[in-house]
Design a protein around this motif. Sequence first.
Motif, PDB file in Angstrom:
ATOM      1  N   ASP A 136      -8.166 -24.701 -53.095  1.00 10.92           N
ATOM      2  CA  ASP A 136      -6.894 -25.392 -53.324  1.00 10.92           C
ATOM      3  C   ASP A 136      -5.811 -24.877 -52.398  1.00 10.92           C
ATOM      4  O   ASP A 136      -4.986 -25.651 -51.877  1.00 10.92           O
ATOM      5  N   THR A 137      -5.820 -23.556 -52.182  1.00 14.90           N
ATOM      6  CA  THR A 137      -4.809 -22.992 -51.268  1.00 14.90           C
ATOM      7  C   THR A 137      -4.991 -23.554 -49.858  1.00 14.90           C
ATOM      8  O   THR A 137      -4.022 -23.931 -49.188  1.00 14.90           O
ATOM      9  N   GLN A 138      -6.235 -23.612 -49.360  1.00 15.40           N
ATOM     10  CA  GLN A 138      -6.503 -24.165 -48.021  1.00 15.40           C
ATOM     11  C   GLN A 138      -6.103 -25.624 -47.954  1.00 15.40           C
ATOM     12  O   GLN A 138      -5.566 -26.088 -46.948  1.00 15.40           O
ATOM     13  N   LEU A 139      -6.357 -26.378 -49.031  1.00 11.84           N
ATOM     14  CA  LEU A 139      -5.993 -27.793 -49.042  1.00 11.84           C
ATOM     15  C   LEU A 139      -4.490 -27.969 -48.975  1.00 11.84           C
ATOM     16  O   LEU A 139      -3.971 -28.814 -48.234  1.00 11.84           O
ATOM     17  N   MET A 140      -3.753 -27.137 -49.730  1.00 15.62           N
ATOM     18  CA  MET A 140      -2.300 -27.234 -49.690  1.00 15.62           C
ATOM     19  C   MET A 140      -1.762 -26.872 -48.316  1.00 15.62           C
ATOM     20  O   MET A 140      -0.838 -27.505 -47.798  1.00 15.62           O
ATOM     21  N   THR A 141      -2.326 -25.847 -47.733  1.00 16.93           N
ATOM     22  CA  THR A 141      -1.887 -25.458 -46.381  1.00 16.93           C
ATOM     23  C   THR A 141      -2.123 -26.587 -45.385  1.00 16.93           C
ATOM     24  O   THR A 141      -1.275 -26.886 -44.536  1.00 16.93           O
ATOM     25  N   SER A 142      -3.287 -27.205 -45.470  1.00 14.96           N
ATOM     26  CA  SER A 142      -3.596 -28.317 -44.547  1.00 14.96           C
ATOM     27  C   SER A 142      -2.648 -29.472 -44.757  1.00 14.96           C
ATOM     28  O   SER A 142      -2.164 -30.096 -43.806  1.00 14.96           O
ATOM     29  N   GLU A 143      -2.329 -29.792 -46.045  1.00 15.12           N
ATOM     30  CA  GLU A 143      -1.406 -30.891 -46.297  1.00 15.12           C
ATOM     31  C   GLU A 143      -0.020 -30.583 -45.770  1.00 15.12           C
ATOM     32  O   GLU A 143       0.661 -31.449 -45.223  1.00 15.12           O
ATOM     33  N   SER A 144       0.419 -29.320 -45.919  1.00 16.35           N
ATOM     34  CA  SER A 144       1.732 -28.949 -45.379  1.00 16.35           C
ATOM     35  C   SER A 144       1.757 -29.051 -43.849  1.00 16.35           C
ATOM     36  O   SER A 144       2.756 -29.496 -43.272  1.00 16.35           O
TER      37      SER A 144
END
Length: 435
Positions: A136-144
């Motif tokens: 989830d952290t990697q996904l949020m970083t990618s979305e940002s």
Amino acid sequence: MSLLRFFCQRCYQPLRLTQSGKALGLDTSQEPAASKLPSAHQERGDAPEEGSTPAAVEADVEELQNGASGRAHPGDGGVSGPCSSIFTLLGRLSSGRTLHSIQLSVQGTFDIISGEGDRDQPLCQDCTDNLLEHLDTQLMTSESDVQAYKRRLEGVDEDRREALQEELKDAELEEARLARELEETEKNRERAAAALEAAEAETELLEQQERQYQRDYSRLLWQQLDLSDELQSVENQLRYAQAQLAWLEKTNAWRATFEIRDDGPLASINNFRLGCLPAVPVGWGEISAAWGQAALLLLALSRKAGLQFRRFRLVPCGTRSRLQHLSKDSVELPLFFHQGRGGPSYGEFDRAMLAFLDCMQQFKEEAERGEEPGVCMPCRMHARRGLIAEPGASGEGYSIRSESNTEERWSEALRLVLTNLKCSLDWVCSRYCQK
């Protein structure tokens, strides 16, 4: 029931298998114990417990456990990350299992290790939660990152975008132009290749022609050398002929043919002596030959001057020369003499000499008849009397008769006759033989 157990591949905690794991024949009811591991704390030579599988089957299981446990136990102090292909087998096989169930268990374990099966990697609940949080952290970083990139794209100046669009269009046009130029260049290259091939063929043809021209040139050069040698030879022959012609032009054929000498005691013509002396005896054959040369010279001079004798005709025949009388039925007078039977007499020989002197008199008269200066005959002649005198002499002179005459006077008379012939020869040469 066997004592086979699995560890979590992240934290190495014992796992409880699902219904799919039980289908493989694995038992998870017993707690894992390090002291019960048959491969970790027992040596190969220890005897198996009662009720266990045969030695061959247990050896296969031990090899399987040793091959599957390619890493340290969690109790050994080693820490390792998650791995999808390394597992540790715990417990031992029950004595009631069959070889077929063992093969199924081993096959399923190898499928899990190699990742070829449809089973997931064995993880515990905590490790799974941690993994999901990390994802989830990697996904949020990618979305940002995506949102920041979009905002940056939206913040680009509109003019800059239009400029970039124009540059893109120019680049596309340039690309199209370069493509057309490349196509044209390819066509030009093909035409140049065809032209080069034609030029090479023409070059080969020209080289063949050049070799043929070189052979023709060599042959013509050889012919030129031959003709030059021949021309040089002809020029040498021409120069020799011209030299001979010049020498012949300077040479008098009359004087070269008739050589008269009258400066000695006896006169001679062509080396034949005319006359004889007591001290210089001369045979009649030589005297007859001298008279034959004198008759030939007088006949040639008369023909050159265009004179026709009126009373006699000269017939020169060497030592048998004679004169023919034109009015007395062609009576022949021998201009030679030889002693012996059948030979001419002195009277006939004397009449022939008188006739010769008469012919000389006619030649002198004919020569003096022209406008040009006449022949200079220094000796006076009296043909009827047969006398001839030296120039300036007051007497009658010398008789040309041989009968009733001395040898000295007769020889002197003959010398004077050759002197007049020599002067007549010089006159003809000076008048008729000039260029």
